[in-house]
Design a protein around this motif. Structure first.
Motif, PDB file in Angstrom:
ATOM      1  N   THR A   1       0.828  -1.212   0.000  1.00  0.00           N
ATOM      2  CA  THR A   1       0.000   0.000   0.000  1.00  0.00           C
ATOM      3  C   THR A   1       0.859   1.257   0.000  1.00  0.00           C
ATOM      4  OG1 THR A   1      -1.775  -1.135   1.203  1.00  0.00           O
ATOM      5  CG2 THR A   1      -1.775   1.269   1.272  1.00  0.00           C
ATOM      6  N   VAL A   2       1.899   1.258   0.826  1.00  0.00           N
ATOM      7  CA  VAL A   2       2.797   2.419   0.878  1.00  0.00           C
ATOM      8  C   VAL A   2       3.483   2.623  -0.471  1.00  0.00           C
ATOM      9  CG1 VAL A   2       4.917   3.338   1.923  1.00  0.00           C
ATOM     10  CG2 VAL A   2       3.193   2.242   3.365  1.00  0.00           C
ATOM     11  N   ARG A   3       3.943   1.534  -1.059  1.00  0.00           N
ATOM     12  CA  ARG A   3       4.620   1.630  -2.353  1.00  0.00           C
ATOM     13  C   ARG A   3       3.663   2.139  -3.436  1.00  0.00           C
ATOM     14  NH1 ARG A   3       6.573  -3.080  -2.381  1.00  0.00           N
ATOM     15  NH2 ARG A   3       8.737  -2.619  -1.819  1.00  0.00           N
ATOM     16  N   SER A   4       2.420   1.650  -3.401  1.00  0.00           N
ATOM     17  CA  SER A   4       1.422   2.104  -4.378  1.00  0.00           C
ATOM     18  C   SER A   4       1.123   3.593  -4.205  1.00  0.00           C
ATOM     19  CB  SER A   4       0.142   1.280  -4.209  1.00  0.00           C
ATOM     20  OG  SER A   4      -0.876   1.745  -5.066  1.00  0.00           O
ATOM     21  N   ASN A   5       1.023   4.035  -2.940  1.00  0.00           N
ATOM     22  CA  ASN A   5       0.782   5.455  -2.685  1.00  0.00           C
ATOM     23  C   ASN A   5       1.942   6.317  -3.172  1.00  0.00           C
ATOM     24  OD1 ASN A   5      -1.721   4.982  -1.486  1.00  0.00           O
ATOM     25  ND2 ASN A   5      -0.866   4.816   0.572  1.00  0.00           N
ATOM     26  N   PHE A   6       3.155   5.821  -2.989  1.00  0.00           N
ATOM     27  CA  PHE A   6       4.325   6.565  -3.457  1.00  0.00           C
ATOM     28  C   PHE A   6       4.333   6.671  -4.982  1.00  0.00           C
ATOM     29  CE2 PHE A   6       7.431   5.790   0.343  1.00  0.00           C
ATOM     30  CZ  PHE A   6       6.616   6.590   1.122  1.00  0.00           C
ATOM     31  N   ASN A   7       3.962   5.573  -5.629  1.00  0.00           N
ATOM     32  CA  ASN A   7       3.972   5.565  -7.102  1.00  0.00           C
ATOM     33  C   ASN A   7       2.945   6.521  -7.701  1.00  0.00           C
ATOM     34  OD1 ASN A   7       6.021   3.665  -7.244  1.00  0.00           O
ATOM     35  ND2 ASN A   7       4.609   1.927  -7.367  1.00  0.00           N
ATOM     36  N   SER A   8       1.890   6.799  -6.957  1.00  0.00           N
ATOM     37  CA  SER A   8       0.860   7.699  -7.467  1.00  0.00           C
ATOM     38  C   SER A   8       1.287   9.172  -7.409  1.00  0.00           C
ATOM     39  CB  SER A   8      -0.443   7.517  -6.674  1.00  0.00           C
ATOM     40  OG  SER A   8      -0.281   7.928  -5.327  1.00  0.00           O
ATOM     41  N   ILE A   9       2.387   9.432  -6.716  1.00  0.00           N
ATOM     42  CA  ILE A   9       2.914  10.803  -6.651  1.00  0.00           C
ATOM     43  C   ILE A   9       3.958  10.966  -7.739  1.00  0.00           C
ATOM     44  CG2 ILE A   9       4.174  12.457  -5.215  1.00  0.00           C
ATOM     45  CD1 ILE A   9       2.958  11.088  -2.770  1.00  0.00           C
ATOM     46  N   ARG A  10       3.701  11.871  -8.644  1.00  0.00           N
ATOM     47  CA  ARG A  10       4.570  11.985  -9.817  1.00  0.00           C
ATOM     48  C   ARG A  10       5.897  12.638  -9.479  1.00  0.00           C
ATOM     49  NH1 ARG A  10       5.165  16.556 -12.826  1.00  0.00           N
ATOM     50  NH2 ARG A  10       4.035  18.441 -12.237  1.00  0.00           N
ATOM     51  N   THR A  11       6.877  12.216 -10.192  1.00  0.00           N
ATOM     52  CA  THR A  11       8.206  12.823 -10.106  1.00  0.00           C
ATOM     53  C   THR A  11       8.524  13.406 -11.473  1.00  0.00           C
ATOM     54  OG1 THR A  11       9.217  10.701 -10.667  1.00  0.00           O
ATOM     55  CG2 THR A  11       8.982  11.218  -8.332  1.00  0.00           C
ATOM     56  N   GLY A  12       9.776  13.666 -11.755  1.00  0.00           N
ATOM     57  CA  GLY A  12      10.129  14.238 -13.054  1.00  0.00           C
ATOM     58  C   GLY A  12      10.093  13.229 -14.190  1.00  0.00           C
ATOM     59  N   ARG A  13       9.918  11.935 -13.865  1.00  0.00           N
ATOM     60  CA  ARG A  13       9.943  10.890 -14.889  1.00  0.00           C
ATOM     61  C   ARG A  13       8.593  10.183 -14.933  1.00  0.00           C
ATOM     62  NH1 ARG A  13      13.971   8.496 -17.664  1.00  0.00           N
ATOM     63  NH2 ARG A  13      13.632   6.369 -18.423  1.00  0.00           N
ATOM     64  N   SER A  14       8.119   9.890 -16.142  1.00  0.00           N
ATOM     65  CA  SER A  14       6.801   9.261 -16.309  1.00  0.00           C
ATOM     66  C   SER A  14       6.808   7.812 -15.815  1.00  0.00           C
ATOM     67  CB  SER A  14       6.378   9.306 -17.780  1.00  0.00           C
ATOM     68  OG  SER A  14       7.304   8.590 -18.581  1.00  0.00           O
ATOM     69  N   ASN A  15       5.657   7.421 -15.252  1.00  0.00           N
ATOM     70  CA  ASN A  15       5.495   6.065 -14.727  1.00  0.00           C
ATOM     71  C   ASN A  15       4.002   5.727 -14.748  1.00  0.00           C
ATOM     72  OD1 ASN A  15       5.361   3.709 -13.267  1.00  0.00           O
ATOM     73  ND2 ASN A  15       6.655   4.427 -11.603  1.00  0.00           N
ATOM     74  N   PRO A  16       3.599   4.617 -15.387  1.00  0.00           N
ATOM     75  CA  PRO A  16       2.175   4.257 -15.443  1.00  0.00           C
ATOM     76  C   PRO A  16       1.515   4.164 -14.073  1.00  0.00           C
ATOM     77  CG  PRO A  16       3.420   2.904 -16.968  1.00  0.00           C
ATOM     78  CD  PRO A  16       4.429   3.663 -16.149  1.00  0.00           C
TER      79      PRO A  16
END
Length: 277
Positions: A111-126
């Motif tokens: 859950t923590v990892r999924s929440n982190f992934n939903s926050i965008r950084t400078g690089r695109s990620n699905p």
């Protein structure tokens, strides 16, 4: 004038107490000068330990002679039988608690990892679109369940719906999210371009990530607390010994510390991505 006698039949057999009423009475009846004399004895919860050899009635008073009567109180106490758990049962209980705790902690990390992934950084990620829900035929569904999401390059995302009639709903959901991206709908697909993060926006995201990491740690502590409560309950029920309970408590602490480190690791990784320009 006193009269005495010693009957051939023991008083024990004559004075046999009744089986049931709890308050049975023993009467010894005699006669002296035409007047009845008796001795009343309460036999409730008592039994004779010796027989009476003879009885005597004199001057209107009744008594016993020979061997003394000894009364013994019968106390019947019910005691619960507690069966101690076998070694196999104890190990099974211990293993079950550890397995359940580890499984819940794994889900917390996901859950923590999924929440982190939903926050965008400078690089695109699905995974940045994982949290987006779309109103599809009157029901909210996740975007990734009704569309294919890809990354044509490092700064853009491509959303291709399986049903083109959902394009408008997908566009609306993206605009209403907190991603800060403007969708480009060409009637076939939706393109998203990631704008460069400002320093202010990076700081906001860092605060969000830190909060999510702390929430994950709180969840881990709660899992450990629940496991300890289960352990205490089993110890009271004699299904775990005191030593085994202590060992289990120590193992749960080690397990919690291990997953705390995992949260710290993915937090530092996300922080690094957010700070990278």
């Amino acid at each position: 004038m006193a009269t005495s006698f010693c009957p051939t039949t023991p008083v024990r057999s004559i004075l046999q107490p009744q089986q049931n009423p709890p308050k049975s009475l023993l009467f010894l009846r005699g006669s002296c000068n035409g007047g009845p004399d008796f001795v009343k004895r309460r036999l409730s919860a008592y039994s004779w330990s010796s027989a009476v050899s003879c009885s005597k009635i004199a001057n209107g008073a009744a008594g016993f002679c020979g061997k003394p009567i000894v009364l013994r109180k019968l106390l019947q106490r019910r005691r619960g039988v507690v069966r101690a758990a076998t070694i196999e049962e104890i190990e099974a209980q211990k293993s079950l608690i550890e397995k359940d705790s580890k499984g819940r902690m794994e889900k917390t990390i996901d859950t923590v990892r999924s929440n982190f992934n939903s926050i965008r950084t400078g690089r695109s990620n699905p995974a940045m679109l994982d949290k987006i829900e779309v109103e599809y035929y009157g029901s909210p569904v996740s975007l990734k369940s009704i569309a294919q999401i890809s990354t044509p390059d490092a700064s853009s995302l491509l959303v291709q719906p399986y049903d083109k009639s959902s394009l408008k709903a997908i566009e609306k959901a993206i605009v209403g999210s907190d991603l800060g991206m403007t969708p480009n709908n060409d009637g076939e697909v939706i393109r998203l371009t990631l704008p460069q993060l400002t320093s202010e926006r990076r700081k906001e995201f860092l605060k969000i990530v830190a909060k999510l990491a702390e929430e994950g740690k709180v969840a881990l502590r709660n899992i450990r607390r629940d496991a300890l409560k289960a352990c205490e309950k089993l110890e009271k029920e004699k299904k775990l010994s005191e030593d085994i309970a202590k060992d289990l408590s120590s193992d749960l602490q080690k397990l919690t510390d291990e997953y705390m480190k995992k949260i710290d690791a993915i937090y530092k990784q996300k922080e690094k991505e957010l700070l990278k320009v």
